[in-house]
Scaffold this motif. Structure first.
Motif, PDB file in Angstrom:
ATOM      1  N   ASN A  10      20.165  31.895  28.816  1.00 33.73           N
ATOM      2  CA  ASN A  10      19.540  30.568  28.887  1.00 33.73           C
ATOM      3  C   ASN A  10      20.451  29.491  28.288  1.00 33.73           C
ATOM      4  OD1 ASN A  10      17.301  31.818  29.998  1.00 33.73           O
ATOM      5  ND2 ASN A  10      16.183  31.925  28.068  1.00 33.73           N
ATOM      6  N   TYR A 220      19.914  20.696  37.706  1.00 29.91           N
ATOM      7  CA  TYR A 220      18.813  20.528  36.758  1.00 29.91           C
ATOM      8  C   TYR A 220      17.467  20.624  37.470  1.00 29.91           C
ATOM      9  CZ  TYR A 220      15.926  18.163  33.201  1.00 29.91           C
ATOM     10  OH  TYR A 220      14.940  17.840  32.280  1.00 29.91           O
ATOM     11  N   TYR A 223      16.860  24.185  38.535  1.00 27.82           N
ATOM     12  CA  TYR A 223      16.563  25.094  37.419  1.00 27.82           C
ATOM     13  C   TYR A 223      15.158  24.874  36.863  1.00 27.82           C
ATOM     14  CZ  TYR A 223      17.330  27.673  33.065  1.00 27.82           C
ATOM     15  OH  TYR A 223      17.238  28.568  32.018  1.00 27.82           O
ATOM     16  N   TYR A 224      14.811  23.621  36.608  1.00 25.57           N
ATOM     17  CA  TYR A 224      13.528  23.324  35.968  1.00 25.57           C
ATOM     18  C   TYR A 224      12.410  23.045  36.978  1.00 25.57           C
ATOM     19  CZ  TYR A 224      15.934  23.069  31.494  1.00 25.57           C
ATOM     20  OH  TYR A 224      16.659  23.376  30.371  1.00 25.57           O
ATOM     21  N   ASP A 231      14.133  11.541  31.835  1.00 23.13           N
ATOM     22  CA  ASP A 231      15.021  12.685  31.692  1.00 23.13           C
ATOM     23  C   ASP A 231      16.486  12.304  31.582  1.00 23.13           C
ATOM     24  OD1 ASP A 231      13.022  14.545  31.650  1.00 23.13           O
ATOM     25  OD2 ASP A 231      13.133  15.046  33.778  1.00 23.13           O
TER      26      ASP A 231
END
Length: 305
Positions: A10, A220, A223-224, A231
């Motif tokens: 991670n 990003y 991934y999220y 952000d």
């Protein structure tokens, strides 16, 4: 061991995203000595662009291939974000280049606020979710009901970061544009006297940094799976911290600093308290700069008299 391995995976993933953003900071600061505080919000705008065009391709136009959609979205985000950064440099930064040193900094903060508020008005203040793109995972180790896994999207982030770092290092070290950038970094006036177009070199540097921010924003989002108008601030500050930690002006240093910031955050969150992960990251930065003011891979400044 399973928890340690999972936090390591991670941390590398998060640090890779920070590293891609940090390269933009270190390139701009290395050439014109200005902290582009709007760079984090350019990253946020890129994430929103990626989300909008991904939804258009998959829902409106019915594109079924996730990989093809992601490649198209990545190219579109890089082009539009580069155009945005080029415009910001021409409008907000270039007219103030010969002014006192605080003027470009104030202008950069103003551009950051403009971009953040524009996205808030255009997209709303709530989180914007996206369906998972790469849901699969690979189990590396399992014991006592806990499995250390690595997902396909994490592998994608690692590979893209490594490839882009190698490509941009080659561009800076081995090409004419890279030589022009390094010449402007050493002495802009002398570079101009030798025939280098300083304005074009600086604009291209902003474009390159924005393209990397677009890649980071797309990764990003991948991934999220969620993005918010706010952000841009926190990842931007942490990416700048990573650039300082690795050494301003060093591309490998920016990625190394990003990896260290990501690892510190994840390990501190996993073994101590998640509430103080930012404190831990900035404390490590302060300790490193006390003993190595130039950063981990930065070159010490030599002042000739």
């Amino acid at each position: 061991m399973e928890v340690f391995l999972q936090q390591l995976i991670n941390g590398i993933t998060l640090g890779s995203i920070y590293g891609l953003i940090a390269i933009g900071y270190t390139m701009v600061f290395g050439i014109i000595g200005m902290v582009n505080f709007a760079h984090g919000d350019v990253f946020m705008v890129a994430a929103f662009l990626a989300m909008i065009f991904f939804l258009l391709l998959t829902t409106v136009f019915g594109l079924s291939s996730i990989i093809l959609a992601l490649i198209i979205v990545l190219v579109i985000a890089m082009v539009l974000t580069s155009l945005l950064s080029w415009t910001i440099e021409r409008v907000a930064y270039r007219p103030l280049r010969g002014s006192f040193r605080l003027a470009p900094l104030i202008s950069a903060i103003g551009m950051s606020i403009v971009l953040s508020n524009f996205i808030q008005v255009a997209q709303g203040p709530r989180n914007k979710p996206l369906p998972p793109m790469f849901p699969g995972t690979i189990t590396l180790m399992e014991r006592n009901g806990f499995a250390a896994t690595i997902s396909y999207k994490q592998i994608l982030i690692w590979v893209v970061t490594a490839v882009l770092l190698a490509a941009f290092w080659y561009l800076v070290q081995k090409t004419s544009l890279g030589r022009a950038q390094r010449a402007c970094e050493q002495d802009r006036k002398m570079a101009a006297l030798l025939g280098i177009n300083v304005d074009r070199t600086i604009s291209l540097t902003f474009v390159m940094g924005a393209a990397l921010a677009a890649v980071a924003g797309t990764l990003y989002l991948t991934y999220y799976g969620v993005v918010n108008f706010s952000d841009g601030f926190t990842p931007g500050v942490k990416a700048f911290t990573a650039a300082v930690l690795g050494g301003i002006g060093s591309l490998p240093g920016a990625v190394l600093g990003g990896l260290l910031i990501g690892l510190i955050e994840t390990f501190w969150s996993g073994y101590f308290s998640i509430d103080y992960k930012d404190v831990a990251a900035f404390s490590i930065l302060a300790i490193v700069l006390i003993f190595m003011p130039q950063g981990l891979l930065g070159r010490p400044e030599v002042e000739k008299v």
